[in-house]
Design an enzyme around this catalytic site. Structure first.
Site, mmCIF file in Angstrom:
data_model
loop_
_atom_site.group_PDB
_atom_site.id
_atom_site.type_symbol
_atom_site.label_atom_id
_atom_site.label_comp_id
_atom_site.label_asym_id
_atom_site.label_seq_id
_atom_site.Cartn_x
_atom_site.Cartn_y
_atom_site.Cartn_z
ATOM 1 N N LYS A 22 0.842 -1.209 0.000
ATOM 2 C CA LYS A 22 0.000 0.000 0.000
ATOM 3 C C LYS A 22 0.874 1.255 0.000
ATOM 4 C CE LYS A 22 -1.846 1.729 4.033
ATOM 5 N NZ LYS A 22 -1.599 3.166 4.249
ATOM 6 N N ASN A 23 1.835 1.320 0.925
ATOM 7 C CA ASN A 23 2.564 2.580 1.089
ATOM 8 C C ASN A 23 3.576 2.843 -0.024
ATOM 9 O OD1 ASN A 23 0.985 3.192 3.244
ATOM 10 N ND2 ASN A 23 2.488 2.622 4.807
ATOM 11 N N CYS A 116 -5.092 8.302 8.746
ATOM 12 C CA CYS A 116 -5.591 7.790 10.018
ATOM 13 C C CYS A 116 -5.335 8.782 11.144
ATOM 14 C CB CYS A 116 -4.890 6.466 10.364
ATOM 15 S SG CYS A 116 -5.461 5.068 9.400
ATOM 16 N N ARG A 121 0.440 14.458 13.086
ATOM 17 C CA ARG A 121 0.861 14.277 11.700
ATOM 18 C C ARG A 121 1.045 15.592 10.914
ATOM 19 N NH1 ARG A 121 -1.815 9.009 9.070
ATOM 20 N NH2 ARG A 121 0.325 8.721 8.336
ATOM 21 N N ASP A 124 5.276 19.858 8.264
ATOM 22 C CA ASP A 124 6.282 20.928 8.242
ATOM 23 C C ASP A 124 7.557 20.538 7.491
ATOM 24 O OD1 ASP A 124 6.233 19.276 10.767
ATOM 25 O OD2 ASP A 124 8.238 20.138 10.932
ATOM 26 N N ASP A 304 3.617 0.482 12.313
ATOM 27 C CA ASP A 304 2.392 -0.054 11.693
ATOM 28 C C ASP A 304 2.090 -1.486 12.150
ATOM 29 O OD1 ASP A 304 2.255 2.342 10.397
ATOM 30 O OD2 ASP A 304 3.023 1.600 8.497
ATOM 31 N N ARG A 396 -9.140 -0.159 3.829
ATOM 32 C CA ARG A 396 -8.222 0.809 3.217
ATOM 33 C C ARG A 396 -6.865 0.177 2.940
ATOM 34 N NH1 ARG A 396 -7.056 6.127 6.267
ATOM 35 N NH2 ARG A 396 -5.553 6.093 4.589
HETATM 36 N N1 EPU Z 1 6.415 14.247 11.285
HETATM 37 C C1 EPU Z 1 6.539 15.571 11.607
HETATM 38 N N2 EPU Z 1 6.620 16.471 10.583
HETATM 39 C C2 EPU Z 1 6.577 16.104 9.283
HETATM 40 C C3 EPU Z 1 6.449 14.738 8.962
HETATM 41 C C4 EPU Z 1 6.363 13.829 9.991
HETATM 42 O O1 EPU Z 1 6.566 15.942 12.778
HETATM 43 O O2 EPU Z 1 6.638 16.982 8.413
HETATM 44 C C5 EPU Z 1 6.308 13.240 12.357
HETATM 45 C C6 EPU Z 1 4.931 12.576 12.327
HETATM 46 O O3 EPU Z 1 3.991 13.321 13.061
HETATM 47 C C7 EPU Z 1 5.206 11.223 12.917
HETATM 48 C C8 EPU Z 1 6.626 10.910 12.437
HETATM 49 O O4 EPU Z 1 7.210 12.167 12.105
HETATM 50 O O5 EPU Z 1 5.224 11.331 14.303
HETATM 51 C C9 EPU Z 1 6.701 9.966 11.244
HETATM 52 O O6 EPU Z 1 5.963 10.476 10.173
HETATM 53 P P1 EPU Z 1 6.272 10.091 8.658
HETATM 54 O O7 EPU Z 1 6.278 11.329 7.859
HETATM 55 O O8 EPU Z 1 7.481 9.204 8.599
HETATM 56 O O9 EPU Z 1 5.009 9.230 8.288
HETATM 57 P P2 EPU Z 1 4.059 9.357 7.033
HETATM 58 O O10 EPU Z 1 4.857 9.556 5.810
HETATM 59 O O11 EPU Z 1 2.972 10.308 7.342
HETATM 60 C C10 EPU Z 1 4.118 6.807 6.461
HETATM 61 C C11 EPU Z 1 3.075 5.741 6.308
HETATM 62 C C12 EPU Z 1 2.487 5.390 7.661
HETATM 63 C C13 EPU Z 1 3.617 4.935 8.582
HETATM 64 C C14 EPU Z 1 4.709 6.013 8.666
HETATM 65 C C15 EPU Z 1 5.908 5.593 9.487
HETATM 66 C C16 EPU Z 1 2.187 6.239 4.127
HETATM 67 C C17 EPU Z 1 1.067 6.739 3.302
HETATM 68 N N3 EPU Z 1 2.018 6.238 5.441
HETATM 69 O O12 EPU Z 1 3.420 7.932 7.025
HETATM 70 O O13 EPU Z 1 1.605 4.306 7.422
HETATM 71 O O14 EPU Z 1 3.101 4.727 9.870
HETATM 72 O O15 EPU Z 1 5.156 6.344 7.326
HETATM 73 O O16 EPU Z 1 6.453 4.418 8.985
HETATM 74 O O17 EPU Z 1 3.219 5.819 3.597
HETATM 75 C C18 EPU Z 1 -0.201 2.879 7.877
HETATM 76 O O18 EPU Z 1 0.061 2.284 6.821
HETATM 77 O O19 EPU Z 1 -1.019 2.429 8.730
HETATM 78 C C19 EPU Z 1 0.456 4.152 8.159
HETATM 79 C C20 EPU Z 1 -0.007 5.025 9.051
#
Ligand code: EPU
Length: 417
Positions: A22-23, A116, A121, A124, A304, A396
């Site tokens: 998915k990701n 989710c 999230r 920035d 996850d 999803r």
């Molecule tokens: N964070 C910030 N600022 C940012 C970006 C992230 O503070 O600009 C913080 C987030 O709040 C969080 C941490 O950094 O606490 C990690 O966030 P990250 O950006 O790595 O996660 P993401 O890209 O939003 C993806 C996956 C998530 C998975 C995370 C971590 C996708 C679409 N989503 O999210 O998947 O948990 O990486 O591995 O790729 C899931 O599949 O259930 C899921 C939530």
């Protein structure tokens, strides 16, 4: 309303084939818009997140043909339009469209992405990267308006190794002028998958999968064919199910290295697991003993899988501990697990789980995707019937979950109530 009805405590035997990730898919589909041509993606999972992306592509006048696991995407008529909020707020990955439209048109208007509800999230780090690459950004009522006269390579040092910010930085810099260096980059396999596809399209990306990624911008990218990697979280979820209920359950089409943090823990707990080059066999012959996990970025224990693994820990003997380090609100399954008979105590970002406890079926609610998976696992283990509400969250992220589990002996069905 749709609910999942599960009759628990059935032995599971046979084989479950893992779908495309998915990701990865949710990043690679928007990434095809970086080209002016045709790309074929194979192993795309049939899940509702992909339906939303397909609608978004169609809204942008991109032609999409979907056939058994593949997507043929033709971007030659791509139009740059503000993506409506009701599409962008359906999933987190919608903000990858910010990156690709900025890279292609140097102007983009888009609302804050969804996803989710598992923590604040913020985005920035993505906004910081876009600014360093030359964009100006205005935000009004969650609508972001971004412009750039020119996008130029930059040094981007991420404050934390964010998956989304790393992907967004790569997607803009492949078409920016000159060299970009991303430090403190995320190392998740989905990022490597993206870089492999973009390099096939003509990009020049080095170091994906490590914490330093270097990109030399190119003028344009061309369409390609790409096979999406297997979903490591789906693989992990079924492996956990196998440790609880498997009778030589085969989890097929996996990359063992991608789930090593999980399989190492299962082995430490005493699980009987036999790992091969692209599959594993697992059963519940051995009694499981307590362990501790702390979630970290890849290659650490994935956040996850934290909620599914918590269900497993309710069945291990002794006191186990879970520490969630990525999200501040990823324990919404705990209330329902306790309602089913688990003994879990939460304090801040830590859980203490005393096991084993018998789980009994009841009515529960999936609050988010992986909480839903955690409750489904509990329902499969429970010694009576469980009804899970809000199953859209589960659908999803898990392709044909009912069919896959039914095929190996589970008693599970979706009912309209
Ligand atoms: N964070 C910030 N600022 C940012 C970006 C992230 O503070 O600009 C913080 C987030 O709040 C969080 C941490 O950094 O606490 C990690 O966030 P990250 O950006 O790595 O996660 P993401 O890209 O939003 C993806 C996956 C998530 C998975 C995370 C971590 C996708 C679409 N989503 O999210 O998947 O948990 O990486 O591995 O790729 C899931 O599949 O259930 C899921 C939530």
């Amino acid at each position: 309303m749709k609910v999942l009805k599960v009759t628990g405590n059935q032995k599971l035997t046979g084989s479950i084939r893992i779908s495309g990730a998915k990701n990865s898919s949710v990043a690679l589909i928007p990434a095809t818009l970086l080209t002016n041509g045709v790309t074929t993606l194979c192993n795309v999972p049939d899940i509702s997140d992909i339906d939303v992306l397909e609608k978004t592509l169609e809204y942008l006048n991109v032609s999409v043909k979907r056939a058994s696991g593949s997507l043929l995407i033709d971007t030659k008529n791509l139009e740059n339009k503000a993506i409506p909020e009701e599409l962008s707020n359906k999933l987190r990955a919608s903000y990858y469209f910010m990156a690709v439209l900025l890279a292609r048109f140097k102007h983009v208007e888009m609302y804050f992405p969804g996803g989710c509800q598992i923590g604040s999230r913020p985005i920035d780090q993505t906004l910081k990267a876009f600014k360093l690459l030359g964009a100006t950004i205005e935000e009004k009522d969650c609508l972001f308006v971004m412009d750039a006269k020119e996008l130029k390579g930059a040094k981007i040092d991420l404050d934390m190794p964010s998956v989304g910010a790393t992907i967004n930085s790569i997607m803009v810099s492949v078409l920016a002028k000159g060299k970009t260096k991303i430090t403190n980059a995320a190392k998740e396999p989905e990022i490597t998958d993206l870089a492999i596809m973009l390099n096939k399209m003509g990009a020049k990306i080095k170091g994906a999968g490590t914490s330093t990624i270097e990109i030399e911008g190119v003028e344009e990218l061309t369409g390609t064919n790409h096979d999406i990697i297997p979903d490591r979280i789906e693989a992990g979820t079924y492996t956990i199910i196998g440790a609880l209920l498997g009778d030589y359950l085969k989890v097929d089409n996996i990359v063992p290295e991608h789930i090593k943090a999980l399989t190492d823990k299962l082995e430490e707990m005493g699980a009987n697991i036999d790992i091969h080059s692209d599959y594993l066999i697992i059963d519940n012959q051995n009694k499981l003993i307590k362990t501790d996990i702390a979630t970290h970025e890849y290659p650490g224990f994935p956040t996850d899988l934290q909620q599914p693994f918590t269900t497993l820990l309710t069945q291990a003997s002794g006191e186990s501990h879970v520490e969630e380090n990525i999200y501040e609100n990823r324990f919404m399954n705990v209330l329902y697990l306790n309602k089913m008979g688990a003994n879990i105590h939460q304090e801040g970002k830590k859980l203490t789980i005393s096991g084993p406890t018998k789980l009994k079926g009841t009515k529960v609610e999936a609050t988010d995707l992986r909480a839903g998976a955690s409750l489904l696992i509990a329902a499969l283990v429970a010694d009576s019937n469980t009804e899970i509400k809000n199953i859209e969250h589960i659908l999803r992220g898990y392709e044909q979950i009912v069919e896959k589990l039914t095929n190996v002996g589970a008693k599970i069905e979706i009912k309209e109530i």
